[in-house]
Design an enzyme around this catalytic site. Sequence first.
Site, PDB file in Angstrom:
ATOM      1  N   ARG A 114      40.730  24.058  19.782  1.00  0.00           N
ATOM      2  CA  ARG A 114      41.797  23.919  18.829  1.00  0.00           C
ATOM      3  C   ARG A 114      42.396  22.648  19.050  1.00  0.00           C
ATOM      4  NH1 ARG A 114      40.135  28.866  19.810  1.00  0.00           N
ATOM      5  NH2 ARG A 114      40.687  30.387  18.285  1.00  0.00           N
ATOM      6  N   ARG A 133      23.384  34.553  15.118  1.00  0.00           N
ATOM      7  CA  ARG A 133      24.615  35.256  15.130  1.00  0.00           C
ATOM      8  C   ARG A 133      25.172  35.338  13.896  1.00  0.00           C
ATOM      9  NH1 ARG A 133      28.141  32.890  19.961  1.00  0.00           N
ATOM     10  NH2 ARG A 133      29.588  34.765  19.416  1.00  0.00           N
ATOM     11  N   GLY A 177      29.668  29.355  19.016  1.00  0.00           N
ATOM     12  CA  GLY A 177      30.183  30.252  17.749  1.00  0.00           C
ATOM     13  C   GLY A 177      31.622  29.502  17.477  1.00  0.00           C
ATOM     14  N   ASP A 233      35.355  38.531  26.278  1.00  0.00           N
ATOM     15  CA  ASP A 233      34.551  37.711  27.163  1.00  0.00           C
ATOM     16  C   ASP A 233      34.249  38.033  28.492  1.00  0.00           C
ATOM     17  OD1 ASP A 233      33.959  36.459  24.891  1.00  0.00           O
ATOM     18  OD2 ASP A 233      35.493  34.551  25.165  1.00  0.00           O
ATOM     19  N   SER A 293      38.726  27.952  24.599  1.00  0.00           N
ATOM     20  CA  SER A 293      39.346  28.219  23.161  1.00  0.00           C
ATOM     21  C   SER A 293      40.443  27.172  22.747  1.00  0.00           C
ATOM     22  CB  SER A 293      39.835  29.656  23.157  1.00  0.00           C
ATOM     23  OG  SER A 293      38.894  30.500  23.165  1.00  0.00           O
TER      24      SER A 293
HETATM   25  C1  S3P Z   1      36.868  32.706  20.667  1.00  0.00           C
HETATM   26  C2  S3P Z   1      36.890  33.952  20.060  1.00  0.00           C
HETATM   27  C3  S3P Z   1      36.249  35.283  20.598  1.00  0.00           C
HETATM   28  C4  S3P Z   1      35.518  34.718  21.854  1.00  0.00           C
HETATM   29  C5  S3P Z   1      34.833  33.400  22.034  1.00  0.00           C
HETATM   30  C6  S3P Z   1      35.989  32.344  21.767  1.00  0.00           C
HETATM   31  C7  S3P Z   1      37.699  31.590  19.906  1.00  0.00           C
HETATM   32  O1  S3P Z   1      35.194  35.251  19.635  1.00  0.00           O
HETATM   33  O2  S3P Z   1      34.523  35.684  22.150  1.00  0.00           O
HETATM   34  O3  S3P Z   1      34.257  33.113  23.421  1.00  0.00           O
HETATM   35  O4  S3P Z   1      37.899  30.713  20.741  1.00  0.00           O
HETATM   36  O5  S3P Z   1      38.441  31.776  18.824  1.00  0.00           O
HETATM   37  P1  S3P Z   1      35.330  36.329  18.391  1.00  0.00           P
HETATM   38  O6  S3P Z   1      36.264  35.599  17.382  1.00  0.00           O
HETATM   39  O7  S3P Z   1      33.876  36.390  17.684  1.00  0.00           O
HETATM   40  O8  S3P Z   1      35.539  37.701  18.983  1.00  0.00           O
END
Ligand code: S3P
Length: 429
Positions: free
Chosen positions: A27, A123, A95, A316, A23
Amino acid sequence: MSTLTTHKASKLEGELSLPGDKSISHRALIFSAISSGTCEIHNLCSGEDATRTLEMFRHMGIQAEFPGGTFLSVTGKGLYGLQEPSTVLYTGNSGTTTRLMSGLLSAQRFFTVLTGDTSLNQRPMKRVVGPLRQMGACIHGRNDGHYAPLAITGSHLHGIDYLMPVASAQIKSSLMLAGLYADGPTRITEPALSRDHTERMLEHLGIPIKRKSETVEITAAAAIRPERYDIPGDISSAAFFIVAALLVPGSEIMLRGIGVNPTRTGIIDILQAMGGRIELLNLRTVCGEPVADIFVRASRLKGIMINGGIIPRAIDEIPVIAIAAACAEGTTVISDAAELRVKESDRIATMTSELKKCGVTVQENEDGMIITGTEQLEGARCQSYGDHRIAMAFAVAGLIANKEMTIEDSGCINTSFPEFMPKLTELIR
Ligand code: S3P
C-alpha cells in the site's frame, strides 16, 4: 530446488526487529507512486511480493531507489501520471499485487496485462474482476476473467454499492483504489472486517473516507500528498517466532516494533486463549498503525475452537497456528476457514498432508481441520507446495521434532521473508 533442514533447538532467546509488514508495504508503494511528490518508505518488506509491486511501477515510469541503501525513495507522478508499460507486468506469486493493481489499473488511461506464476494464475480473480466490471472496468482474463493473465483497458469508472461475498482485504482495497478515481461514492461492505491498512493509510494521508463497522465509503480524490512511511515489523513474520518461542521449552524472546493492528492480531488472541504467555508492551501509533513490542515465553498450550470473526484476523497465520495445535494438549477445531483453500496453496489440504507426515492426527474438513495434539512431533521430509507460509511453519516444527525436519522447495520463503532463517538462527541457543 532448494531444501531447508531444521533441528531440535535447546531454547530461543534474545530480541529482534523484523522487516516491514508485507500488506502495508504494498500500500505504501501504491500511494507513493500516485502521490504528487517524493516519498520515503522506511523498513519496506524485502520479500519478492512487494518487489513485484515496485517493479510494476518502475515499468510505468516511476523512479524509485534506495539512496545509501536504507530507505526507498519513490518519486510519485500524481493520480494520472503513470505511463503505459511496454511489456506484460509480472506479478509472480503475489495475489495482493495482482488484485490491488487490477483496481488501480482499471482507472488509468492505458492498457496493461498482468500475469503471475503457476500458483497465482490458478487463484480466483473473478472476485475483483466482477465488481470492477460493475464499476465500468474493461477487464478480460482466462475463463471470462476468473483467472490471470488479465488484460485491462483503463476506463472511466463509476462508484457502486458492493456487498462482498467473503471478507477479503484484497477485494476491498482493489475496489477502494478504483473508487479513488470513480464518479460518485463507492461503498463496500464485508461479512466480517478484514485487515484495514488501506483505510488507515488513506485516513493518515488526509483522504476523507467514511467507515462504519464493516462498511467503508470512498469518493474520488484530488491528489495524494507525498509522505514518509515507517512500516512496522510484519506480525505475519513474527508469528513464526512467537509460536517457536512458545513451543521450545525455556524460551524467552522480545520482538520489537511489530504491527499490532487489531484486524491482524487474531494470532495473539488465539495463542493466548491456548495458554500462550504473550505480552504486548510499549504500545504506540506509527503512520496510523498500532505498533508494539511483543514478549513471548515458552508455555504449555491446550487445544481450542477457532472459528467466526477471528478467522479473517488470523488468516495468514493458520499454518503456524496448526503447528501450535499439533503440540497442544487436546484437540483444536479450525472451521469457517474455507478461504484457506485459495491461498498460495490449498492450505487445508497441504497442512493436513504434511502434519500427517509428522505423526499428527488431523481430520481435513471442507472449511478447516481438526488437529489432535501429540506429545512428540516426528521429524519428516515435508513439501512446501511452493507456499512460503507452509515452508516456514514446518521449519518451526523442526525445532521441537524428535529428528531433523527437511522442507523441500523452500525457496518460496523469499516471497515474504527472505531474512527468516538468519533471524531464526539469531534466536537459537
Ligand atoms: C492481504 C489480504 C489477505 C491475505 C494476504 C494479504 C492484503 O488476502 O491473505 O496475504 O494485503 O490485502 P485476502 O484479501 O484474499 O483475504
